[in-house]
Design a protein around this motif. Structure first.
Motif, PDB file in Angstrom:
ATOM      1  N   VAL A   1       0.862  -1.185   0.000  1.00  0.00           N
ATOM      2  CA  VAL A   1       0.000   0.000   0.000  1.00  0.00           C
ATOM      3  C   VAL A   1       0.896   1.232   0.000  1.00  0.00           C
ATOM      4  O   VAL A   1       1.555   1.520   1.015  1.00  0.00           O
ATOM      5  N   PRO A   2       0.986   1.953  -1.101  1.00  0.00           N
ATOM      6  CA  PRO A   2       1.904   3.107  -1.167  1.00  0.00           C
ATOM      7  C   PRO A   2       1.663   4.146  -0.084  1.00  0.00           C
ATOM      8  O   PRO A   2       2.602   4.797   0.378  1.00  0.00           O
ATOM      9  N   SER A   3       0.419   4.300   0.356  1.00  0.00           N
ATOM     10  CA  SER A   3       0.123   5.324   1.380  1.00  0.00           C
ATOM     11  C   SER A   3       0.755   4.979   2.726  1.00  0.00           C
ATOM     12  O   SER A   3       0.824   5.836   3.612  1.00  0.00           O
ATOM     13  N   ALA A   4       1.199   3.728   2.916  1.00  0.00           N
ATOM     14  CA  ALA A   4       1.835   3.350   4.171  1.00  0.00           C
ATOM     15  C   ALA A   4       3.270   3.878   4.267  1.00  0.00           C
ATOM     16  O   ALA A   4       3.874   3.828   5.340  1.00  0.00           O
ATOM     17  N   PHE A   5       3.782   4.393   3.174  1.00  0.00           N
ATOM     18  CA  PHE A   5       5.135   4.944   3.172  1.00  0.00           C
ATOM     19  C   PHE A   5       5.101   6.423   3.517  1.00  0.00           C
ATOM     20  O   PHE A   5       4.075   7.103   3.320  1.00  0.00           O
TER      21      PHE A   5
END
Length: 1002
Positions: free
Chosen positions: A131-135
């Protein structure tokens, strides 16, 4: 060894082997070598180990997954192959722009990304689940997702399997087929199972319950009885020495010792070098074994490969090849047969003016061969070097070539050009060649064209290791802190426990930050957890050890003289019985240093002498003892005593025999030049070294990256330009010169000499340096012309580069004198002088019988302006040039001519001046020449009385303590009893010591 108590793990393994003798047993170990050490310990205790073998989790998983991989048409990918895949994926990604596009492609970036991909796959994280938003930056998450997705796609398309893929297949097979033989047991130490995460843990759990057997290990609470000895050392090298010293002092056999270190780069090197020095005559290998092997860069092939690549990257500098030859890294056929050592061949090449540039080697070596007139060893050496450089050039990759070609060239270089004189050299060469072959295979299979082969080759000597092995009889065993402490030896040293090395700084991964790791999976290791694992690993290490344990750390860095402190792990290990904390570590001995404190602790003859001379119980008469054993040191001590006395001795430069043999005032004495007299006046001892003993520094042609020509080369070039220019004008009848008319002519002559010099000595890589120096030369030439043009109305040159007793310059002049001229001195003696006069001018006023001698100086005029024409003999041209010029004139024109003036011409851009003296102002000069000649003939070759005279000397290393020697010679000059120093005392105007009225001979 058999008397050593087994730890909990090996004791449990012993009991299991006893109770299940014939059952097939697989011992899971950090490495097969460690597992074999466990089984060896059990065998030494008397328990047979039938049907037992050691495996790592990786080897076991690959063994179980192999049938399924074959049935699915999968091939196990090499680690290097996977690195090339990642490199290609990153290159494609960088071309598309994005988060990583600001970074330049590099092996470091590839390694960071490859490590991140490996960790994600080991944690069983697929690209679809990221999940890119977790970065912290979503754009980074998108690109990591893209990299992982591209990697998964390549694995599928190429039917490849990496280690995480093999783990998943092995676990699936165990769960689906359940075909583990009923009597097969997997023996798993508790500490290994606790460290496993992700797919490794899932693979182990896939074994049936009955097939897994847990082996207990020592827990930290069982280590409270450990009371280790502790020492510290000044520098890591002395920390290593102290290990051997304690073995010697207590008569501990080396094969009863294991050393565990925290820093491979530092401690492996020190143990290897010290063990090599301790090798017995006839021994094939040093008395040490390394669990992790030895880097190939310790060998000749590894060092040669590193140097070869650095040579190419640096523009083919001469000093790199010279060092390679001097160190014996390159094979030179015929050298031994002709009695040419590698040091001699290096010295021969060092003297050839190559500097840098691949094409210059052959050209300059061939020129040197043609210039060598005699059949000599030097000629043989030049021919051998020429053949060597021709072969190296033929197999040196062109920067424009494909990088794949570099591998073929590197292979030839290692196979045909590099020397391998030992077993280790042979192993390292074979290992390097194997890695090159592996990369060639991987590039063919993967098809990548962007992989940085040059950088990979540069890292190869450090990454390839050879000679890794377990404990061997007669050898101390060295292992690292992660895999050490399993040998079962009764003596263990743990070195490098300082706070900078262990447990380390705990930095986060530069790509996957800790917060991002926690958000994705608990199986991804964070920086904090890595530190905790190191601390737990150290505690487990100390818990499983038996016998005597010694801990150590470096308390002072020898590199930067920085104080260092013990790690908190060392403090924790030094708790007393019952676990009481220790607030301060107490040492019974001072820090280990280069000199041992006791005779019984010396590990070689060097240490014995250091102890004998420097320890707390020195000998009563050290000078006598040294003299009886070391004649050269005895002579040095005698020289020191003589120089400290008030008497002028041979150790201060009093050599009457050399004076008689080199008396330049004797009828058959040698001819001398004014520059030699100036050298003698500055420092008679330097003159003795240079012109009587003829001691020369090793010839070396070096290039200074900050300049092209040194001041002497610039001066020689301008002298030649001025000479040719004035001769051309004289031949064309164009004297006096005119600035506007002759400026282009002068510029053309200068340009010709610059081009000639450029061919002999290439300019530095920075073109701005060459341009700036050419501008300065042009400016000096134009300044010279502007100074000469108005002078043409009062005088005219009649001879340029007038030779007296030396070969003429090109066609010479009509005033040249073939033999040296005898110049009369005020003391009734005469000295034969030879030299070249830069210019002889005729004064146009009067009857034309007056002349001026001119000398060009391309440096500064300050010292000539402030110190007069002679400076106590340091400038002798003004004393001798007028007399010599007058003799040359009289040979042609008779006695009516005379030299009325001597001048220095300074054409420098910031100078543009003449400094001169009339005839009557130069009368003192011949008296100074007489003093110098008297000193020389009497053998007075003393040190200078002023240290400033040695500012540019090439012999400073031969003078020893310059300040002390200068102080001593001043004291001896002031002592009237030293009659041989009387001319020197008068020359330097040194007053006698107060109250010293003694006379007489020395």
């Amino acid at each position: 060894m058999s008397g050593v108590e087994l730890n909990a793990l090996t004791n449990a393994l012993r009991e299991y082997c006893r109770d299940h003798t014939l059952e097939e047993k697989i011992v899971l170990a950090p490495s097969r070598r460690v597992g074999m050490q466990w089984l060896d310990a059990v065998a030494r205790s008397g328990q047979p180990i039938f049907n037992a073998r050691a495996e790592t989790l990786k080897s076991l998983a690959l063994e179980i997954a192999a049938p399924w991989m074959d049935s699915r048409g999968l091939r196990r990918a090499r680690d290097l192959e996977l690195e090339i895949l990642i490199d290609g994926i990153i290159a494609d990604l960088l071309q598309d722009g994005g988060y990583f596009s600001v970074l330049a492609p590099s092996p470091g970036l590839t390694r960071v990304v490859a490590n991140a991909v490996g960790e994600l796959r080991m944690a069983d994280i697929e690209s679809a689940s990221i999940v890119p938003s977790a970065f912290e930056v979503a754009e980074k998450g998108l690109e990591i997702k893209a990299v992982l997705g591209a990697f998964e796609k390549r694995l599928r398309e190429d039917n490849l399997s990496d280690y995480p893929g093999a783990l998943a297949l092995a676990a699936d097979r165990l769960r689906e087929e359940a075909d583990t033989p009923g009597d097969l047991r997997i023996l798993v130490p508790d500490d290994i199972s606790q460290e496993l995460r992700g797919l490794e843990s899932a693979f182990l759990e896939a074994f049936p319950e009955g097939a897994r057997v847990a082996l207990p290990v020592d827990s930290p609470c069982q280590a409270t009885e450990l009371t280790p000895a502790v020492f510290n050392a000044i520098g890591e090298v002395n920390e290593v020495r102290e290990v051997f010293r304690r073995c010697v002092e207590e008569s501990i056999p080396l094969d009863e010792v294991e050393v565990v270190h925290t820093d491979t780069e530092t401690y492996v090197q020190h143990f290897y070098e010290l063990a090599v020095r301790m090798m017995h005559e006839g021994a094939e290998a040093p008395p040490v074994t390394f669990a992790e092997g030895i880097p190939a860069r310790y060998s000749r092939p590894g060092r040669a490969l590193e140097a070869w690549l650095a040579w190419m990257r640096g523009g083919y500098p001469q000093q790199t090849i010279v060092r390679m030859i001097t160190d014996g890294l390159l094979e030179i056929p015929g050298a031994r047969e002709r009695g040419l050592s590698f040091a001699r061949l290096g010295a021969i090449l060092r003297a050839v003016p190559i500097a840098a540039g691949l094409n210059r080697y052959q050209n300059e070596l061939e020129r040197a061969i043609r210039a060598e007139k005699d059949l000599s060893k030097r000629l043989d050496g030049l021919r051998m070097l020429s053949a060597l450089m021709a072969e190296i050039k033929a197999h040196t990759p062109n920067p424009a070539e494909e990088q794949k070609v570099w591998l073929a060239h590197a292979r030839y270089f290692l196979e045909k050009i590099v020397r391998a004189t030992s077993e280790m050299d042979a192993y390292c060469r074979e290992a390097l060649l194997d890695k090159i072959s592996e990369l060639e295979t991987c590039l063919c299979e993967v098809g990548s064209t962007g992989f940085d082969i040059e950088a990979w080759l540069a890292n190869l000597p450090a990454s390839v290791r050879v000679g890794g092995q377990g404990p061997m009889p007669g050898c101390i065993h060295v292992s690292n802190i992660k895999r050490g402490g399993h040998s079962g030896r009764p003596n263990t040293f743990i070195v490098g426990i300082d706070d900078t090395r262990f447990p380390g700084a705990g930095l986060q991964d530069p790509l996957l930050l800790d917060a991002e790791r926690v958000a994705m999976s608990p199986d991804l290791t964070t920086a904090g957890r890595r530190i905790d694992m190191k601390a737990q690993g150290f505690t487990s290490l100390t818990a499983r050890l038996r016998g005597r344990v010694t801990l150590s750390y470096c308390c002072r860095s020898l590199t930067d003289d920085r104080e260092m402190f013990p790690s908190r792990a060392l403090v924790s290990a030094c708790r007393g019985v019952g676990g009481e904390p220790v607030t301060r570590i107490k040492f019974s001995d001072p820090p280990a240093s280069f000199s041992p404190g006791k005779e019984g602790r010396c590990i070689d003859m060097t240490e014995w002498w250091l102890w004998r001379m420097c320890a707390g119980n020195p000998v009563e008469n050290p000078k006598q003892m040294i003299g009886e054993n070391f004649a050269n040191l005895s002579r040095g001590l005698a020289a020191t005593d003589a120089r400290a006395s008030d008497e002028f001795t041979e150790y201060d430069g009093f050599v009457p025999e050399a004076g008689l043999a080199n008396d330049c005032t004797a009828p058959d004495g040698p001819a001398i030049s004014p520059s030699r007299l100036e050298t003698f006046a500055r420092c008679p001892m330097e003159y003795f070294f240079k012109h009587i003993l003829e001691i020369e520094l090793p010839e070396e042609f070096e290039i200074d990256p900050s300049r092209w020509l040194d001041p002497m080369e610039q001066g020689s070039l301008l002298h030649a330009v001025f000479c040719d220019f004035m001769r051309e004008l004289d031949a064309a009848g164009l004297l006096p010169p005119s600035f506007d008319r002759d400026r282009d002519r002068l510029a053309g002559i200068l340009d010709g000499y610059v081009r000639q010099k450029q061919a002999e000595k290439p300019p530095p890589p920075d073109p701005g340096i060459f341009i700036a120096e050419c501008d300065r030369l042009t400016c000096a030439a134009e300044m010279f012309l502007s100074m000469e043009a108005p002078l043409g109305m009062s005088r005219t040159p009649v001879a340029c580069e007038l030779s007296i007793g030396v070969p003429p310059e090109r066609d010479g002049t009509s005033y040249d004198v073939a033999e040296a001229c005898a110049v009369a001195l005020p003391n009734g003696k005469s000295v034969r002088v030879r030299c070249k006069l830069d210019r002889l001018d005729r004064v146009l006023d009067g009857d034309g019988a007056d002349y001026v001698v001119c000398d060009y100086k391309t440096g500064g005029s300050g010292k000539y302006h402030s110190k007069g024409p002679f400076d106590r003999g340091r400038f002798m041209q003004g004393a001798l040039y007028p007399a010599l010029g007058e003799m040359a004139l009289r040979e042609k024109h008779g006695d009516g001519v005379k030299v009325v003036r001597f001048e220095y011409i300074f054409p420098g851009p910031t100078e543009a001046r003449r400094e001169g003296w009339n005839r009557d102002e130069l009368q003192e000069g011949l008296g100074l020449a007489a003093l110098l000649c008297d000193m020389m003939s009497s053998g007075c070759f003393a040190m200078t009385t002023d240290a400033k005279d040695l500012e540019y000397s090439e012999y400073t290393q031969a003078f020893g303590d310059i300040d002390a020697t200068v102080k001593a010679i001043n004291r001896k000059c002031a002592t009237l009893a030293n009659a041989a120093l009387e001319p020197y005392r008068a020359l330097r105007e040194i007053a006698p010591l107060p109250g010293d009225t003694a006379g007489g001979a020395r």
